[in-house]
Design an enzyme around this catalytic site. Sequence first.
Site, PDB file in Angstrom:
ATOM      1  N   ASP A 471       0.664  -1.156  -0.021  1.00 35.34           N
ATOM      2  CA  ASP A 471       0.090   0.182  -0.011  1.00 35.34           C
ATOM      3  C   ASP A 471       1.081   1.223  -0.026  1.00 35.34           C
ATOM      4  O   ASP A 471       2.219   1.083   0.159  1.00 35.34           O
ATOM      5  CB  ASP A 471      -0.810  -0.067   1.175  1.00 35.34           C
ATOM      6  CG  ASP A 471      -1.654   1.184   1.386  1.00 35.34           C
ATOM      7  OD1 ASP A 471      -2.347   1.591   0.160  1.00 35.34           O
ATOM      8  OD2 ASP A 471      -1.753   1.587   2.669  1.00 35.34           O
ATOM      9  N   THR A 473      -0.229   4.772   1.131  1.00 36.07           N
ATOM     10  CA  THR A 473      -0.538   5.966   2.465  1.00 36.07           C
ATOM     11  C   THR A 473      -0.244   5.200   3.640  1.00 36.07           C
ATOM     12  O   THR A 473      -0.978   4.505   3.989  1.00 36.07           O
ATOM     13  CB  THR A 473      -1.999   6.413   2.238  1.00 36.07           C
ATOM     14  OG1 THR A 473      -2.125   7.269   0.923  1.00 36.07           O
ATOM     15  CG2 THR A 473      -2.088   7.516   3.159  1.00 36.07           C
ATOM     16  N   LYS A 636      -6.289  28.408  -6.685  1.00 38.96           N
ATOM     17  CA  LYS A 636      -4.970  27.354  -6.481  1.00 38.96           C
ATOM     18  C   LYS A 636      -5.490  26.235  -7.396  1.00 38.96           C
ATOM     19  O   LYS A 636      -6.657  25.699  -7.188  1.00 38.96           O
ATOM     20  CB  LYS A 636      -4.591  27.231  -5.169  1.00 38.96           C
ATOM     21  CG  LYS A 636      -5.589  26.395  -4.189  1.00 38.96           C
ATOM     22  CD  LYS A 636      -5.113  26.316  -2.714  1.00 38.96           C
ATOM     23  CE  LYS A 636      -6.404  25.638  -1.879  1.00 38.96           C
ATOM     24  NZ  LYS A 636      -5.925  25.511  -0.501  1.00 38.96           N
ATOM     25  N   ASP A 751      -4.968   5.867  -4.024  1.00 42.75           N
ATOM     26  CA  ASP A 751      -4.636   7.353  -4.693  1.00 42.75           C
ATOM     27  C   ASP A 751      -4.677   7.486  -5.962  1.00 42.75           C
ATOM     28  O   ASP A 751      -4.793   6.711  -6.779  1.00 42.75           O
ATOM     29  CB  ASP A 751      -3.197   7.547  -3.869  1.00 42.75           C
ATOM     30  CG  ASP A 751      -2.961   8.847  -3.390  1.00 42.75           C
ATOM     31  OD1 ASP A 751      -3.953   9.842  -3.538  1.00 42.75           O
ATOM     32  OD2 ASP A 751      -2.267   9.288  -2.190  1.00 42.75           O
ATOM     33  N   LYS A 890      -7.188  -5.123  -5.264  1.00 45.21           N
ATOM     34  CA  LYS A 890      -5.952  -5.332  -4.688  1.00 45.21           C
ATOM     35  C   LYS A 890      -5.554  -6.966  -4.533  1.00 45.21           C
ATOM     36  O   LYS A 890      -4.504  -7.591  -4.874  1.00 45.21           O
ATOM     37  CB  LYS A 890      -5.625  -4.578  -3.383  1.00 45.21           C
ATOM     38  CG  LYS A 890      -5.609  -3.247  -3.270  1.00 45.21           C
ATOM     39  CD  LYS A 890      -5.319  -2.677  -1.960  1.00 45.21           C
ATOM     40  CE  LYS A 890      -5.339  -1.074  -1.883  1.00 45.21           C
ATOM     41  NZ  LYS A 890      -4.995  -0.367  -0.610  1.00 45.21           N
ATOM     42  N   ASP A 910      -1.395  -1.111   6.024  1.00 40.91           N
ATOM     43  CA  ASP A 910      -1.614  -0.694   7.197  1.00 40.91           C
ATOM     44  C   ASP A 910      -3.242  -0.228   7.666  1.00 40.91           C
ATOM     45  O   ASP A 910      -3.527   0.206   8.649  1.00 40.91           O
ATOM     46  CB  ASP A 910      -0.876   0.672   7.607  1.00 40.91           C
ATOM     47  CG  ASP A 910      -1.303   1.914   6.851  1.00 40.91           C
ATOM     48  OD1 ASP A 910      -1.893   1.778   5.651  1.00 40.91           O
ATOM     49  OD2 ASP A 910      -1.131   3.045   7.276  1.00 40.91           O
TER      50      ASP A 910
END
Length: 1268
Positions: A471, A473, A636, A751, A890, A910
């Site tokens: 993973d 993050t 932004k 992500d 996954k 995690d």
Amino acid sequence: MSQPGPESARWFQFASSMNSERDSETTFEEDSQPNDEVVPYSDDETEDELDDQGPAVEPEQNRVNREAEETRETLRKDCTWQVKANDRSFHEQPHFMKTRFFCIKESKYANNAIKTYKYNAFSFLPMNLFEQFKRAANFYFLILLILQAIPQISTLAWYTTLFPLLVVLGITAIKDLVDDVARHKMDNEINNRTCEVIKDGRFKVAKWKEIQVGDVIRLKKNDFIPADILLLSSSEPNSLCYVETAELDGETNLKFKMALEITHQYLQRENSLTTFDGFIECEEPNNRLDKFTGTLFWRNRSFPLDADKILLRGCVIRNTDFCHGLVIFAGADTKIMKNSGKTRFKRTKIDYLMNYMVYTIFVVLILVSAGLAIGHAYWEAQVGNYSWYLYDGEDYTPSYRGFLNFWGYIIILNTMVPISLYVSVEVIRLGQSYFINWDLQMYYPEKDTPAKARTTTLNEQLGQIHYVFSDKTGTLTQNIMTFKKCCINGQIYGDHRDASQNSHSKIEQVDFSWNMFADGKLAFYDHYLIEQIQSGKESEVRQFFFLLAVCHTVMVDRTDGQLNYQAASPDEGALVNAARNFGFAFLARTQNTITISELGTERTYDVLAILDFNSDRKRMSIIVRTPEGNIRLYCKGADTVIYERLHQMNPTKQETQDALDIFASETLRTLCLCYKEIEEKEYEEWNKKFMAASLVSTNRDEALDKVYEEIEKDLILLGATAIEDKLQDGVPETISKLAKADIKIWVLTGDKKETAENIGFACELLTEDTTICYGEDINALLHTRMENQRNRGGVYAKFVPPVHETFFPPGENRALIISGSWLNEILLEKKTKRSKILKLKFPKTEEERRIRTQSKRRLEARKEQRQKNFVDLACECSAVICCRVTPKQKAMVVDLVKRYKKAITLAIGDGANDVNMIKTAHIGVGISGQEGMQAVMSSDYSFAQFRYLQRLLLVHGRWSYIRMCKFLRYFFYKNFAFTLVHFWYSFFNGYSAQTAYEDWFITLYNVLYSSLPVLLMGLLDQDVSDKLSLRFPGLYIVGQRDLLFNYKKFFVSLVHGILTSMILFFIPLGAYLQTVGQDGEAPSDYQSFAVTIASALIITVNFQIGLDTSYWTFVNAFSIFGSIALYFGIMFDFHSAGIHVLFPSAFQFTGTASNALRQPYIWLTIMLTVAVCLLPVVAIRFLSMTIWPSESDKIQKHRKRLKAEEQWKRRQRVFRRGVSSRRSAYAFSHQRGYADLISSGRSIRKKRSPLDAIIAEGAAEYRRTVAS
């Protein structure tokens, strides 16, 4: 007050729908193009749900609620889960019961107790024995024990098998008991947590395990949520509730949930909650974290429920003093438990190989026993029947005697399959697990977290890993964003400089004590930037940080005078915190104002509009009116979209682009900042269009985006920010070393693509020389390969040998980056709509059925071939990054590599979204970090930092593999040498199944006489030190290639054992023939012969393990010589007259040892036998290490010179101006922020105008706009 008119009602309906988040869904159809920005469909999505989905509007945009009339039929069809508030008896009705076992029934509603243990006090003994006897070897020895109890065939006393069997069963049972007690403790710790539940008309403290579906509970700030509950009310305005979902999705930023308006209004007090009798119909328990469908029936009305109103088990209540909820799903029915995946029983590659070898030995045992039984039948017919002195009183035929002897030899030769093998393996694995637990170099002192081996059965497999699936993050990164650098007006800030703009290699970090709002956590070293802010020489510098302080959707609260920010993403929080430290602190906001402290001066700005971020826009803007009356837009966003919207006259455009290239080469996450002055007339015209687009009932999001585009143009560039997504310490070094060990790293993350790619460069999984392939690239390659395979697959395909083609030219460094949507497209995993299936004509004839079946088979074969091709292509790449993937995807990727590459896999993560992957891989590793303990609880090994993986694999894994291989080779050798002496002896005793040793020697050989040295070798041996193991990762490859234990090594051990047994038998036999001792007596009796062979055997096998030992300690030496001494000590005791008097039938070798071993001739025979057994081994080892040394032999030889560990150096990056290698990893959340929540005013605690007034004001404004 007058009631609002139709237009007001329409405005209210729009505002309600606009401000509620809905689950993002993606419809996959055959002609749709995969979208890299979205996570694919939910794991349990049904065909009906796919059919119901409308066209995708905006991938990250929340869907508009369907009208209640359209959904009612669907709800009735799909929502079969019924919950009645405050009524436990409702859920115990007969029609909610299901049969569990025969006539035993239980409710379909699970209780809230979590059960991971296997045994209780009553079931432990029978269940454990049953499980142990399911193991073939244990069952085999139980059968042997029964055979030994039959006098006609018993050649050994029953205790020779019973004693070792009890030891094996006892040790295994104790180990299982210890493991299960630990599970009981963990379960009790969770189940005995407390919360408040309504009982007997008031809130009472209750344990989690006592909670049931339908209970109303109260939770407080920082409480874990015990079950999946419907949010009824909270202490926050409009019953908002902030939750941290780290254990579910790995994201540490807060999410907000909001109760229904009706429950917020009426269910705030305890007495109203007590009388609440709402009825809920909803979907059955499933694993979809992002979806929920249901209806609340209360007060003769129905209210639709979605995921925004559900609090899931495993989340934590944050920034909310208290909240109330109704339990919908409990215990095993909760979504986090449904996502945990199927628990798989994991066994190592060596386990499977060992079992096949044991089966081979079984076959050899049966064949040898059958041959010797035939020999005995023949001998009886030829000799035994005619030798009167051999008559035993039984008139059996030779064939029957041969049949009995077959079973006798099965008993005698049973030690070829040693019962102690399995218990020794378990003891070694247990010891190796403790070494992992005790390793201080894998201990993380900051969180007091040691490494933990949560299983004791997979240690040696750690030395055979081919693929690591990680993973991102929280596993590779710390999930902490830090403001690192910035570019303002073309000038880069963030290097080590003093206030005079002079660079220094060593300089103190900036002191922010002049700023009362600084949090003291920002480490910044460019003093020149502080000088520029304080001096005000360049107005752009202050404007830059003002933009960061005002253009965001962060929410703020104050506790003990301290500002606490809650951001939709860690990136946004880092930028607002940076502005705060540099003197521009965001202090407060209302529905239409925002207050900023500008270098100590508080100023309040009117917020005219917030143009929120989404994954298509890749930017956000805010339009504010200054106290002076000026209107300004601040924006932004990602450089790719900002540069398209800049005014032509931007003098710093090129300098900023060069800075962005530099930031990207340093793998920093970038955002461009810009602004625009807006005239009053221009704003009024744009606002009319904005209000009109806001009221569009269909495709409202596209309409708003078009309006946003009109105002977000001709922007003035201020500069760019650079945020570091902090890697965990040692990640690049670890990945580099694993790559040198030929271990391939695949990153599987939810992500977005840019972020995943950027992290790939940061951790050096990708380099500047890497050619990156994306989903669309490999889709074309795979399509071409499938066409070629189809063309070759004609009539004669079976006669043509398969051609192994590579997808890429050899020698190129390639990486694959693929999104979840492309993964579904390529692997043919897209779901088809049921409506399309229903249009097909059902087969009526047998021929149609046959054609339909053949078509399905062809589709399955095509899918399988496509998946195999994808795995082959991906495995040709040096690195693979899968982004925007679901937990199910996954696990699917891991399973594909397992299935088609037959490779050993390791998954590390995690969060709860990694659990499925962790359970699917051969070995699962959990990081005990910021994201809870779900991954750790499902893992086989756990530690606190990714960098410890290199030590787990390259040191502990490699050592465990080498030790286990040495142990098994030696164990098979010593038992073949021991057992096959009986075989040679058979040729001299008429194949009568007489043993060559004393019974007690056979009993204790594997238990006492030869067990300790081999156990210690399996626990302590090491070919090279841990430092050298890490310095030379190439040593790891022997485990990947199975070089140390395979069928070839097994047969070498078999041959070695056969030759040793021949020497052990025939040298003493030759020495005993026609000999006379010193006292004139012949020492050639059977018992003296048995003692001589046994003594030579014990000395030989114990010295042999000395030759196999690479790492000598006092303990090893003591065990070898101690085992020999123990043998002689026990033998003299067992051969004494005293014990014979006590147990005359069990100890019959009275005086044999003392009589035989006083003869020098016997000692000479023993020494000669041992020398002939060992000297050839010494010679072969010497020649092998001299002529064909292994890699570890070479390192051992020069270990003193290599003792100093080589320091790892980070790869140097080269920045080339003008080269378009920039990776735009823009720093933004993956979903909309809190803009809707802010603009609606629902999160604001301050007193506001009544909602009716706001609605009327909005409607009046709209009417004025239309009229004008």
